[in-house]
Structures are given as structure tokens and as C-alpha cells.
Write a protein that holds these residues in place. Structure first.
Motif, PDB file in Angstrom:
ATOM      1  N   VAL A  84       0.874  -1.173   0.000  1.00  0.00           N
ATOM      2  CA  VAL A  84       0.000   0.000   0.000  1.00  0.00           C
ATOM      3  C   VAL A  84       0.910   1.222   0.000  1.00  0.00           C
ATOM      4  N   GLN A  85       0.921   1.929  -1.108  1.00  0.00           N
ATOM      5  CA  GLN A  85       1.767   3.100  -1.221  1.00  0.00           C
ATOM      6  C   GLN A  85       1.254   4.221  -0.328  1.00  0.00           C
ATOM      7  N   ASN A  86       2.131   4.805   0.446  1.00  0.00           N
ATOM      8  CA  ASN A  86       1.829   5.957   1.297  1.00  0.00           C
ATOM      9  C   ASN A  86       0.728   5.695   2.321  1.00  0.00           C
ATOM     10  N   ALA A  87       0.511   4.453   2.713  1.00  0.00           N
ATOM     11  CA  ALA A  87      -0.521   4.160   3.710  1.00  0.00           C
ATOM     12  C   ALA A  87      -0.209   4.853   5.024  1.00  0.00           C
ATOM     13  N   TYR A  88       1.052   4.889   5.385  1.00  0.00           N
ATOM     14  CA  TYR A  88       1.467   5.520   6.637  1.00  0.00           C
ATOM     15  C   TYR A  88       1.128   7.002   6.629  1.00  0.00           C
ATOM     16  N   LEU A  89       1.401   7.660   5.517  1.00  0.00           N
ATOM     17  CA  LEU A  89       1.191   9.106   5.471  1.00  0.00           C
ATOM     18  C   LEU A  89      -0.256   9.500   5.273  1.00  0.00           C
ATOM     19  N   ASN A  90      -1.120   8.578   4.919  1.00  0.00           N
ATOM     20  CA  ASN A  90      -2.523   8.904   4.752  1.00  0.00           C
ATOM     21  C   ASN A  90      -3.348   8.589   5.995  1.00  0.00           C
ATOM     22  N   ALA A  91      -2.710   8.111   7.043  1.00  0.00           N
ATOM     23  CA  ALA A  91      -3.429   7.761   8.268  1.00  0.00           C
ATOM     24  C   ALA A  91      -3.879   9.021   8.991  1.00  0.00           C
ATOM     25  N   PRO A  92      -5.142   9.082   9.406  1.00  0.00           N
ATOM     26  CA  PRO A  92      -5.608  10.261  10.142  1.00  0.00           C
ATOM     27  C   PRO A  92      -5.043  10.284  11.561  1.00  0.00           C
ATOM     28  N   MET A  93      -4.840  11.470  12.092  1.00  0.00           N
ATOM     29  CA  MET A  93      -4.342  11.633  13.455  1.00  0.00           C
ATOM     30  C   MET A  93      -5.503  11.503  14.441  1.00  0.00           C
ATOM     31  N   LYS A  94      -5.246  10.855  15.571  1.00  0.00           N
ATOM     32  CA  LYS A  94      -6.257  10.720  16.611  1.00  0.00           C
ATOM     33  C   LYS A  94      -6.198  11.879  17.595  1.00  0.00           C
TER      34      LYS A  94
END
Length: 128
Positions: A84-94
Motif C-alpha cells: 500500500v503506497q503511502n498508507a502511513y502518510l494517509n493515516a488520520p491523526m487521533k
């Protein structure tokens, strides 16, 4: 910097709510082996409190991969791979975390507080 609006929102009143800390951010530039250039905005997560729930990012061990390949080979299974490309950077902040906008946000936003809405490199809660 393109698409800065995806990871940040600016409060309408331009004030950080009481009880929230401002964390520093800086740019990291890199030249890849194929001479392409890459820039990242990195947050100073060392100045944030650890998240209330534990942060854990799983990493597969070499032995686990070898066992999976062995099982696939013994059973005549085809091994497929996915990423999954850029999955880490697309994660929303809690959590609500703020930073002060620098020149990378555009000259009209320099000095304004910005709410970080997506995961950034360096934040302790980003890897959750």
C-alpha cells in the motif's frame, strides 16, 4: 509544497486552544540513487507526550517470511505480494497536535498555527 492542505488545517481565529503544545517541524531533503529528489516534512515528535494507548507497528521477521515460503512451496501455492503506497502518510491523526507554519506552507500562512490532521514522520502517535 503541494497538497499541504491534506495534512493540515488552519484554525479560523488563528489561535491554538489552551492546553495544546506547538511542536516544531522541519524539512528533510534527500537525493535518491537514481538522482530523483525527495522532500519530507518531519515533526519534532520528541516534544510530544506518548499516546495513551500503546503504539505498535508490526514488522515481519525474516524467519516468518521463510516459513511462509516453505509452506507455500510444500503445498504448491503461488506467492503473491501487495504493498500500500503511502498508507502511513494517509493515516488520520487521533490526537490534536499543532505546529507553526513555515515557508513551505506558502508566504501567506507563515507564522500561523496549523492543526496536523494526517500522520507525519516523527510523531509518536503516527505509527499507531
Amino acid at each position: 509544497m503541494k497538497n499541504v492542505g491534506i495534512a493540515f488545517t488552519f484554525p479560523e481565529d488563528g489561535v491554538v486552544p489552551p492546553g495544546y503544545k506547538l511542536i516544531p517541524c522541519h524539512m528533510v531533503f534527500d537525493v535518491k540513487t537514481d538522482l530523483t529528489r525527495k522532500a519530507r516534512l518531519v515533526a519534532g515528535g520528541h516534544k510530544t507526550d506518548p499516546p495513551k494507548e500503546s503504539t505498535y507497528s508490526s514488522v515481519v521477521s525474516r524467519d516468518s517470511v521463510r516459513i511462509a515460503f516453505l509452506i507455500a512451496a510444500l503445498n504448491g501455492l503461488e506467492v503473491l505480494m501487495g504493498d500500500v503506497q503511502n498508507a502511513y502518510l494517509n493515516a488520520p491523526m487521533k490526537e490534536k497536535t499543532y505546529t507553526i507554519a513555515g515557508l513551505e506552507f506558502g508566504t501567506n500562512k507563515v507564522g500561523l498555527p496549523a492543526l496536523i490532521t494526517r500522520a507525519l514522520y516523527g510523531l509518536k502517535s503516527s505509527a499507531a
